[in-house]
Design a protein around this motif. Sequence first.
Motif, PDB file in Angstrom:
ATOM      1  N   UNK A  51       0.859  -1.177   0.000  1.00 17.44           N
ATOM      2  CA  UNK A  51       0.000   0.000   0.000  1.00 17.44           C
ATOM      3  C   UNK A  51       0.901   1.234   0.000  1.00 17.44           C
ATOM      4  N   UNK A  52       0.319   2.389  -0.266  1.00 19.29           N
ATOM      5  CA  UNK A  52       1.106   3.626  -0.253  1.00 19.29           C
ATOM      6  C   UNK A  52       1.728   3.859   1.117  1.00 19.29           C
ATOM      7  N   UNK A  53       0.958   3.602   2.160  1.00 15.08           N
ATOM      8  CA  UNK A  53       1.470   3.782   3.526  1.00 15.08           C
ATOM      9  C   UNK A  53       2.624   2.835   3.808  1.00 15.08           C
ATOM     10  N   UNK A  54       2.464   1.570   3.432  1.00 12.38           N
ATOM     11  CA  UNK A  54       3.524   0.582   3.657  1.00 12.38           C
ATOM     12  C   UNK A  54       4.788   0.947   2.889  1.00 12.38           C
ATOM     13  N   UNK A  55       4.605   1.388   1.641  1.00 13.91           N
ATOM     14  CA  UNK A  55       5.759   1.728   0.810  1.00 13.91           C
ATOM     15  C   UNK A  55       6.559   2.870   1.413  1.00 13.91           C
ATOM     16  N   UNK A  56       5.875   3.905   1.884  1.00 15.45           N
ATOM     17  CA  UNK A  56       6.606   5.056   2.398  1.00 15.45           C
ATOM     18  C   UNK A  56       7.207   4.800   3.774  1.00 15.45           C
ATOM     19  N   UNK A  57       6.651   3.868   4.521  1.00 14.72           N
ATOM     20  CA  UNK A  57       7.308   3.461   5.765  1.00 14.72           C
ATOM     21  C   UNK A  57       8.649   2.798   5.446  1.00 14.72           C
ATOM     22  N   UNK A  58       8.651   1.984   4.398  1.00 15.80           N
ATOM     23  CA  UNK A  58       9.886   1.314   3.997  1.00 15.80           C
ATOM     24  C   UNK A  58      10.891   2.307   3.412  1.00 15.80           C
ATOM     25  N   UNK A  59      10.407   3.247   2.611  1.00 15.45           N
ATOM     26  CA  UNK A  59      11.302   4.264   2.051  1.00 15.45           C
ATOM     27  C   UNK A  59      11.913   5.093   3.173  1.00 15.45           C
ATOM     28  N   UNK A  60      11.101   5.424   4.173  1.00 16.85           N
ATOM     29  CA  UNK A  60      11.619   6.168   5.319  1.00 16.85           C
ATOM     30  C   UNK A  60      12.693   5.364   6.041  1.00 16.85           C
ATOM     31  N   UNK A  61      12.499   4.053   6.149  1.00 11.06           N
ATOM     32  CA  UNK A  61      13.508   3.196   6.773  1.00 11.06           C
ATOM     33  C   UNK A  61      14.804   3.227   5.966  1.00 11.06           C
ATOM     34  N   UNK A  62      14.692   3.160   4.642  1.00 14.91           N
ATOM     35  CA  UNK A  62      15.880   3.241   3.784  1.00 14.91           C
ATOM     36  C   UNK A  62      16.578   4.588   3.955  1.00 14.91           C
ATOM     37  N   UNK A  63      15.779   5.623   4.136  1.00 17.83           N
ATOM     38  CA  UNK A  63      16.328   6.958   4.361  1.00 17.83           C
ATOM     39  C   UNK A  63      17.111   6.997   5.676  1.00 17.83           C
ATOM     40  N   UNK A  64      16.549   6.423   6.720  1.00 16.41           N
ATOM     41  CA  UNK A  64      17.209   6.408   8.026  1.00 16.41           C
ATOM     42  C   UNK A  64      18.491   5.582   7.994  1.00 16.41           C
ATOM     43  N   UNK A  65      18.535   4.585   7.110  1.00 18.54           N
ATOM     44  CA  UNK A  65      19.725   3.747   6.977  1.00 18.54           C
ATOM     45  C   UNK A  65      20.784   4.384   6.085  1.00 18.54           C
ATOM     46  N   UNK A  66      20.448   5.537   5.493  1.00 19.03           N
ATOM     47  CA  UNK A  66      21.408   6.223   4.637  1.00 19.03           C
ATOM     48  C   UNK A  66      21.537   5.622   3.257  1.00 19.03           C
ATOM     49  N   UNK A  67      20.529   4.865   2.820  1.00 22.87           N
ATOM     50  CA  UNK A  67      20.597   4.195   1.519  1.00 22.87           C
ATOM     51  C   UNK A  67      19.895   4.971   0.414  1.00 22.87           C
ATOM     52  N   UNK A  68      18.878   5.728   0.764  1.00 19.04           N
ATOM     53  CA  UNK A  68      18.229   6.673  -0.149  1.00 19.04           C
ATOM     54  C   UNK A  68      17.925   7.912   0.678  1.00 19.04           C
ATOM     55  N   UNK A  69      17.430   8.948   0.024  1.00 19.50           N
ATOM     56  CA  UNK A  69      17.038  10.143   0.761  1.00 19.50           C
ATOM     57  C   UNK A  69      15.643  10.556   0.324  1.00 19.50           C
TER      58      UNK A  69
END
Length: 266
Positions: A134-152
Motif C-alpha cells: 500500500x502507499x502507507x507501507x511503501x513510504x514506511x519502507x522508504x523512510x527506513x531506507x532513508x534512516x539507513x542512509x541508503x536513499x534520501x
Amino acid sequence: MPLPKGPYMGTFNPMKNSEKAPNDYKLAISKLKVTLKQRGMTYRELGQAIGLSESGVKKIFLADDGSFLRLSQIAKFLGLSLTELVSDQRTTNVGFSDKQQNEFLNSPILFKLFWLLVYERSDLSFAKKELSLSTTEAFKLVRKLDLLGLVKLLPGERIIVPSIKAVSWKGSGKFVEKLYREWTSQMMSQIAKPESEEGELFIFRYVQMSSKTYAEFISAQRALEAEFLRRSIREMQLMPSDLKHVRWLVASDNKSFVTGKALDQQ
C-alpha cells in the motif's frame, strides 16, 4: 551491482522517472569544460559555432541541470558523443554496513524495495505494485531506507538515490552470504538446463588446463565482464528505449565436479 556509499548523486521523482539526474549533467559539463580548455576555445567561439550568444553558452555551463539535447549538440561539434560525456567508468568498492544487513535480514521486502528503486531504477508506483504494498507501507519502507542512509526521501514524494556507476562488492556478512546463496541458486534453477531458451545462455563444462592457461582464462573472463559492465553502465545512464534486464553469473575453479578436489589434492 552493490550500492555506492557516499553523496546522493542520482535523483528521480516517483511520478516521473525519465528525467536525467543532475549529477550526469554536471559530469557532462565538467568534461566539456576540460575539452574546451584543452583546445583553447572560448565560450564566444563555441557560441558562434552552434548559433548561441556568449551569455547563452555561459548560462548552459553554469547551470546545475539543463537540456541534454543542447549538450549533445555541443558534444557533436567537439567530436564527442553524449555517452562519453555522462560515463564515469571508475569502479567503486562498496558494501553494506552491519546495521544495514541486519535490517535487510529482518525485513526481506525492505531489500527488495531498495533493489527495485536503486539498481533497477524503477519508480515507486511500479515497486508498490510488484511488491503488493500500500502507499502507507511503501513510504514506511522508504523512510527506513532513508534512516539507513541508503536513499534520501524529500518533500513531495521525491526520492534521491545514488548515481549509476560501476561498483565492486567488498566485504561479507550474514545478509550478503544469504543473498549470494539464494539468488545464485534461484538463477541456476531457472536456466541450468540442456537447451537454453531465447535470451538465455548456460554453459556447463569441464576441461584440464595448465596453470598458465588457467590464469589467462580467468584474466580473460574478468576483462570481458569489465568491458560489458562499462557498456551497460553507459547505457543505463543514457536510458535508451530498448533496455533489458540482464543478470549474469560467472564462476570457475580448479576442482573436480565429483571429488571437489584439485588434481594435486587427489
